[in-house]
Design an enzyme around this catalytic site. Sequence first.
Site, PDB file in Angstrom:
ATOM      1  CG  PHE A  47       1.331  -5.805  -4.199  1.00 52.96           C
ATOM      2  CD1 PHE A  47       1.841  -5.706  -5.478  1.00 52.96           C
ATOM      3  CD2 PHE A  47       1.943  -5.078  -3.183  1.00 52.96           C
ATOM      4  CE1 PHE A  47       2.950  -4.921  -5.751  1.00 52.96           C
ATOM      5  CE2 PHE A  47       3.049  -4.285  -3.437  1.00 52.96           C
ATOM      6  CZ  PHE A  47       3.559  -4.215  -4.730  1.00 52.96           C
ATOM      7  CG  PHE A  92       1.485  -9.042   7.757  1.00 55.43           C
ATOM      8  CD1 PHE A  92       0.934  -9.861   8.723  1.00 55.43           C
ATOM      9  CD2 PHE A  92       2.633  -8.346   8.070  1.00 55.43           C
ATOM     10  CE1 PHE A  92       1.525  -9.981   9.982  1.00 55.43           C
ATOM     11  CE2 PHE A  92       3.233  -8.448   9.321  1.00 55.43           C
ATOM     12  CZ  PHE A  92       2.675  -9.270  10.279  1.00 55.43           C
ATOM     13  CD  GLU A 109      -1.869   0.095  -0.704  1.00 56.48           C
ATOM     14  OE1 GLU A 109      -1.543   1.036  -1.425  1.00 56.48           O
ATOM     15  OE2 GLU A 109      -2.864  -0.600  -0.901  1.00 56.48           O
TER      16      GLU A 109
END
Length: 386
Positions: free
Chosen positions: A122, A155, A364
């Site tokens: 993602f 990241f 997240e």
Amino acid sequence: MIRDNDVMNALLDSVRRFVRERLVPAEDIVAETDAIPEDIVRDMKTLGLFGLTVPESYGGLGLTMEEEALVMIELCKTAPAFRSLIGTTVGIGSQGILIDGTPEQKDRWLPALARGELIASFALTEPESGSDAASIRTRARRDGDHYVIDGSKRFITNAPQAGIFTLMARTNPDDKGAGGISAFIVDAHSPGITLGPIDRKMGQKGAHTCDVHFDGVRVPAANVIGGVEGRGFKTAMKVLDKGRIHIAAVCVGVAERLLDDTLRYAMERQQFGQPICEFQLVQAMLADSRTELYAARTMVLDAARRRDAGEDVATEAACCKYYASEMVGRVADRAVQIHGGSGYVADNGIERFYRDVRLFRIYEGTSQIQQIVIARGMVRAAQAMA
């Protein structure tokens, strides 16, 4: 929602056995080598772990949110790096395709993801865009039947192993907000993609992150998720709502492992002629950990059931992620305290878990972002009632 209790119990038993017999014995190897052994990766594929959330029609197990949470709790009674390898594929890496993808996109990508032949990553965070996801600068310029993508992501979990990226890029430079962002499925081996060095992290050895640079990368227009520009941010938020329940379940699993190990130590460790679990102040730390763990597990399962029932759980998902990630940090801290000097040295894994769990409060959505999401959700709900 549990669809078949017998089938679910069999799956959970298989995961428990796999964790006990294959993953826990390999924890030290992963920590020392910063890599998950290939034979374990093959076993994870055989067990179906890469396809937990992919529908059965595409070769996966098609777990409900509640079922997924229960599996994550069991799978995460070991080093979090093992879960991280499959996490982006079953979670944020593939869910954009599953939730908003076209039938053609699902047919093309989901079966390979379910088999573990592709690892999905993602790609949202950027050097100057983390919590403020709507301010991303990566650009996607239309050029005939393709888009040309330029920018950098930071990241990005599993980027070194990724076969595809679920990428967020700005397709409308005139719209500086969320409406100018689109979601793409990008072949990770496309010309123009380069990876930065693997990040050296505080914890979670074996779970790799790095920067990803896009320089004139050509992506077919057919790879815009859903086939429509400008919906990428909404897709990302849907994915993150589900991902936050997933991460909260991960935190519960790790906390259960920490507390089990700590209780065992407290019952065995002798001081002043008795096990330290007989001391009231040690009992208080054990009791606090058990209480908070029970609360987090209850929250996770409640939010999962609500999502399975079709409710909007953006606020509840944020509550789960916020509370569970903070909870596991406190449990880890108490575990080190109860182990004393043994908890500070790298002999029994407690100090490793202490470092590993610190990340859960950051990715997240940081704890502070969750607080904002929760408060805004409360205000919206109150306004709707007025």
